[in-house]
Design a protein around this motif. Structure first.
Motif, PDB file in Angstrom:
ATOM      1  N   MET A   1       0.838  -1.176   0.000  1.00 31.69           N
ATOM      2  CA  MET A   1       0.000   0.000   0.000  1.00 31.69           C
ATOM      3  C   MET A   1       0.883   1.239   0.000  1.00 31.69           C
ATOM      4  O   MET A   1       2.104   1.148  -0.009  1.00 31.69           O
ATOM      5  N   ALA A   2       0.274   2.394   0.066  1.00 33.63           N
ATOM      6  CA  ALA A   2       0.996   3.656  -0.020  1.00 33.63           C
ATOM      7  C   ALA A   2       1.460   4.133   1.340  1.00 33.63           C
ATOM      8  O   ALA A   2       0.844   3.870   2.368  1.00 33.63           O
ATOM      9  N   VAL A   3       2.554   4.861   1.310  1.00 27.44           N
ATOM     10  CA  VAL A   3       3.069   5.500   2.521  1.00 27.44           C
ATOM     11  C   VAL A   3       2.633   6.954   2.471  1.00 27.44           C
ATOM     12  O   VAL A   3       2.820   7.636   1.468  1.00 27.44           O
ATOM     13  N   VAL A   4       2.015   7.421   3.542  1.00 31.31           N
ATOM     14  CA  VAL A   4       1.497   8.794   3.596  1.00 31.31           C
ATOM     15  C   VAL A   4       2.193   9.558   4.716  1.00 31.31           C
ATOM     16  O   VAL A   4       2.786   8.976   5.630  1.00 31.31           O
ATOM     17  N   SER A   5       2.106  10.874   4.619  1.00 31.78           N
ATOM     18  CA  SER A   5       2.718  11.729   5.646  1.00 31.78           C
ATOM     19  C   SER A   5       1.914  11.617   6.945  1.00 31.78           C
ATOM     20  O   SER A   5       0.797  11.096   6.977  1.00 31.78           O
ATOM     21  N   ILE A   6       2.494  12.152   8.010  1.00 29.01           N
ATOM     22  CA  ILE A   6       1.832  12.095   9.315  1.00 29.01           C
ATOM     23  C   ILE A   6       0.535  12.897   9.281  1.00 29.01           C
ATOM     24  O   ILE A   6      -0.491  12.458   9.804  1.00 29.01           O
ATOM     25  N   SER A   7       0.551  14.056   8.647  1.00 26.01           N
ATOM     26  CA  SER A   7      -0.664  14.877   8.560  1.00 26.01           C
ATOM     27  C   SER A   7      -1.756  14.151   7.796  1.00 26.01           C
ATOM     28  O   SER A   7      -2.928  14.134   8.208  1.00 26.01           O
ATOM     29  N   GLU A   8      -1.379  13.544   6.671  1.00 24.27           N
ATOM     30  CA  GLU A   8      -2.368  12.800   5.869  1.00 24.27           C
ATOM     31  C   GLU A   8      -2.874  11.594   6.648  1.00 24.27           C
ATOM     32  O   GLU A   8      -4.066  11.271   6.612  1.00 24.27           O
ATOM     33  N   ALA A   9      -1.997  10.936   7.377  1.00 25.16           N
ATOM     34  CA  ALA A   9      -2.409   9.787   8.192  1.00 25.16           C
ATOM     35  C   ALA A   9      -3.406  10.214   9.258  1.00 25.16           C
ATOM     36  O   ALA A   9      -4.385   9.513   9.520  1.00 25.16           O
ATOM     37  N   SER A  10      -3.181  11.369   9.860  1.00 22.88           N
ATOM     38  CA  SER A  10      -4.118  11.826  10.898  1.00 22.88           C
ATOM     39  C   SER A  10      -5.484  12.122  10.283  1.00 22.88           C
ATOM     40  O   SER A  10      -6.511  11.880  10.908  1.00 22.88           O
ATOM     41  N   ARG A  11      -5.516  12.645   9.053  1.00 25.30           N
ATOM     42  CA  ARG A  11      -6.809  12.873   8.377  1.00 25.30           C
ATOM     43  C   ARG A  11      -7.473  11.554   8.020  1.00 25.30           C
ATOM     44  O   ARG A  11      -8.688  11.416   8.116  1.00 25.30           O
ATOM     45  N   LEU A  12      -6.691  10.576   7.576  1.00 31.69           N
ATOM     46  CA  LEU A  12      -7.260   9.293   7.166  1.00 31.69           C
ATOM     47  C   LEU A  12      -7.896   8.522   8.316  1.00 31.69           C
ATOM     48  O   LEU A  12      -8.889   7.825   8.123  1.00 31.69           O
ATOM     49  N   VAL A  13      -7.310   8.625   9.501  1.00 37.19           N
ATOM     50  CA  VAL A  13      -7.840   7.855  10.637  1.00 37.19           C
ATOM     51  C   VAL A  13      -8.708   8.692  11.567  1.00 37.19           C
ATOM     52  O   VAL A  13      -9.326   8.154  12.482  1.00 37.19           O
ATOM     53  N   GLY A  14      -8.717  10.004  11.353  1.00 38.66           N
ATOM     54  CA  GLY A  14      -9.536  10.856  12.200  1.00 38.66           C
ATOM     55  C   GLY A  14      -8.949  11.048  13.590  1.00 38.66           C
ATOM     56  O   GLY A  14      -9.681  11.269  14.549  1.00 38.66           O
ATOM     57  N   LYS A  15      -7.647  10.954  13.724  1.00 36.17           N
ATOM     58  CA  LYS A  15      -6.956  11.151  15.004  1.00 36.17           C
ATOM     59  C   LYS A  15      -6.016  12.346  14.849  1.00 36.17           C
ATOM     60  O   LYS A  15      -5.644  12.742  13.753  1.00 36.17           O
ATOM     61  N   THR A  16      -5.599  12.885  15.976  1.00 32.19           N
ATOM     62  CA  THR A  16      -4.660  14.005  15.937  1.00 32.19           C
ATOM     63  C   THR A  16      -3.255  13.469  15.683  1.00 32.19           C
ATOM     64  O   THR A  16      -2.977  12.283  15.888  1.00 32.19           O
ATOM     65  N   ARG A  17      -2.380  14.357  15.249  1.00 33.14           N
ATOM     66  CA  ARG A  17      -0.991  13.980  15.035  1.00 33.14           C
ATOM     67  C   ARG A  17      -0.360  13.521  16.349  1.00 33.14           C
ATOM     68  O   ARG A  17       0.427  12.572  16.360  1.00 33.14           O
ATOM     69  N   GLN A  18      -0.717  14.186  17.433  1.00 28.84           N
ATOM     70  CA  GLN A  18      -0.153  13.814  18.746  1.00 28.84           C
ATOM     71  C   GLN A  18      -0.540  12.386  19.123  1.00 28.84           C
ATOM     72  O   GLN A  18       0.271  11.647  19.668  1.00 28.84           O
ATOM     73  N   THR A  19      -1.761  11.977  18.783  1.00 27.23           N
ATOM     74  CA  THR A  19      -2.186  10.603  19.060  1.00 27.23           C
ATOM     75  C   THR A  19      -1.318   9.628  18.279  1.00 27.23           C
ATOM     76  O   THR A  19      -0.910   8.584  18.799  1.00 27.23           O
ATOM     77  N   LEU A  20      -1.020   9.978  17.026  1.00 29.97           N
ATOM     78  CA  LEU A  20      -0.167   9.104  16.217  1.00 29.97           C
ATOM     79  C   LEU A  20       1.242   9.015  16.810  1.00 29.97           C
ATOM     80  O   LEU A  20       1.841   7.931  16.867  1.00 29.97           O
ATOM     81  N   TYR A  21       1.777  10.146  17.274  1.00 30.31           N
ATOM     82  CA  TYR A  21       3.097  10.140  17.910  1.00 30.31           C
ATOM     83  C   TYR A  21       3.076   9.284  19.178  1.00 30.31           C
ATOM     84  O   TYR A  21       4.005   8.500  19.436  1.00 30.31           O
ATOM     85  N   ASN A  22       2.021   9.434  19.987  1.00 31.76           N
ATOM     86  CA  ASN A  22       1.915   8.655  21.229  1.00 31.76           C
ATOM     87  C   ASN A  22       1.828   7.160  20.931  1.00 31.76           C
ATOM     88  O   ASN A  22       2.447   6.344  21.614  1.00 31.76           O
ATOM     89  N   ASP A  23       1.056   6.803  19.891  1.00 36.42           N
ATOM     90  CA  ASP A  23       0.919   5.391  19.526  1.00 36.42           C
ATOM     91  C   ASP A  23       2.245   4.835  18.997  1.00 36.42           C
ATOM     92  O   ASP A  23       2.566   3.658  19.212  1.00 36.42           O
ATOM     93  N   ARG A  24       3.011   5.662  18.323  1.00 32.49           N
ATOM     94  CA  ARG A  24       4.331   5.227  17.857  1.00 32.49           C
ATOM     95  C   ARG A  24       5.254   4.981  19.047  1.00 32.49           C
ATOM     96  O   ARG A  24       5.951   3.964  19.107  1.00 32.49           O
ATOM     97  N   ASP A  25       5.235   5.928  19.985  1.00 28.02           N
ATOM     98  CA  ASP A  25       6.109   5.812  21.155  1.00 28.02           C
ATOM     99  C   ASP A  25       5.748   4.601  22.015  1.00 28.02           C
ATOM    100  O   ASP A  25       6.627   3.972  22.608  1.00 28.02           O
ATOM    101  N   SER A  26       4.467   4.251  22.055  1.00 28.63           N
ATOM    102  CA  SER A  26       4.042   3.098  22.860  1.00 28.63           C
ATOM    103  C   SER A  26       4.266   1.779  22.119  1.00 28.63           C
ATOM    104  O   SER A  26       4.106   0.716  22.718  1.00 28.63           O
ATOM    105  N   GLY A  27       4.626   1.835  20.845  1.00 30.09           N
ATOM    106  CA  GLY A  27       4.877   0.618  20.080  1.00 30.09           C
ATOM    107  C   GLY A  27       3.638   0.073  19.390  1.00 30.09           C
ATOM    108  O   GLY A  27       3.684  -0.985  18.762  1.00 30.09           O
ATOM    109  N   LYS A  28       2.535   0.764  19.521  1.00 35.45           N
ATOM    110  CA  LYS A  28       1.287   0.317  18.909  1.00 35.45           C
ATOM    111  C   LYS A  28       1.320   0.516  17.389  1.00 35.45           C
ATOM    112  O   LYS A  28       0.726  -0.255  16.640  1.00 35.45           O
ATOM    113  N   LEU A  29       2.041   1.525  16.910  1.00 35.40           N
ATOM    114  CA  LEU A  29       2.066   1.913  15.507  1.00 35.40           C
ATOM    115  C   LEU A  29       3.509   2.016  15.033  1.00 35.40           C
ATOM    116  O   LEU A  29       4.345   2.611  15.725  1.00 35.40           O
TER     117      LEU A  29
END
Length: 187
Positions: A1-29
């Motif tokens: 599949m395609a690789v998207v930027s963090i901003s685009e990813a936050s729009r695609l999932v309906g979450k904030t960028r900070q949530t994505l960063y937190n999920d990355r730091d926790s190992g979930k993403l």
């Protein structure tokens, strides 16, 4: 599949960028890098973690619009920026629909033209077949074909080479043709 930027990813999932960063730091993403070297997230990874992505039917991301209005108050004013964005998206969608309708009409016209061409070719072939059939019937009427008669006709038409050479050697002794023979008989 395609690789998207963090901003685009936050729009695609309906979450904030900070949530994505937190999920990355926790190992979930898990993240990857884009061709530009910036961090990105594969869409398959987004689907694994957050489920179905939020896409509209055309394949573009959906915008989450909040009109800041009460459910009871249906007459609340709409934010002019949001209204302008929605208007432009609507115009774009209408233009895509018109383009697709024109393409569909052109394709239908091309198929109709191809069908008419094939029908004309088929009719021409049918006419040729009809002419050939009538000519075969005419030939059969003029000279009926019997297998025995055909063989006799072919044998009478063919000449053996030695026979033809003998006939020519007999006539070569004579220096004159049929006119001289006619004069000799008359004399």
């Amino acid at each position: 599949m395609a690789v998207v930027s963090i901003s685009e990813a936050s729009r695609l999932v309906g979450k904030t960028r900070q949530t994505l960063y937190n999920d990355r730091d926790s190992g979930k993403l898990s993240w990857t890098t884009l061709e530009t070297g910036k961090p990105g997230i594969d869409t398959s990874e987004l689907q694994r973690v957050y489920g179905q992505l939020k896409l509209n039917p055309v394949g573009q991301t959906m915008r989450s619009v909040n009109f800041d209005s009460d459910a009871d108050n249906g007459d609340a004013p709409v934010n002019p920026t949001v209204h302008a964005v929605l208007e432009s998206e609507l115009k774009g969608a209408q233009q895509r629909i018109e383009l697709l309708e024109r393409m569909l009409a052109l394709e239908a016209a091309a198929r109709r033209q191809q069908l008419e061409s094939q029908r004309a070719e088929l009719m021409a072939k049918d006419q040729i077949i009809g002419v050939l059939q009538s000519q075969m019937k005419l030939l059969e009427y003029i000279s009926p074909v019997n297998p025995g008669e055909r063989d006799k006709q072919e044998q009478s038409r063919t000449v053996d080479m030695p026979t033809a050479q003998q006939d020519s050697s007999q006539t070569s002794g004579r220096s004159h043709g049929w006119l001289s023979r006619l004069w000799r008989r008359a004399a």
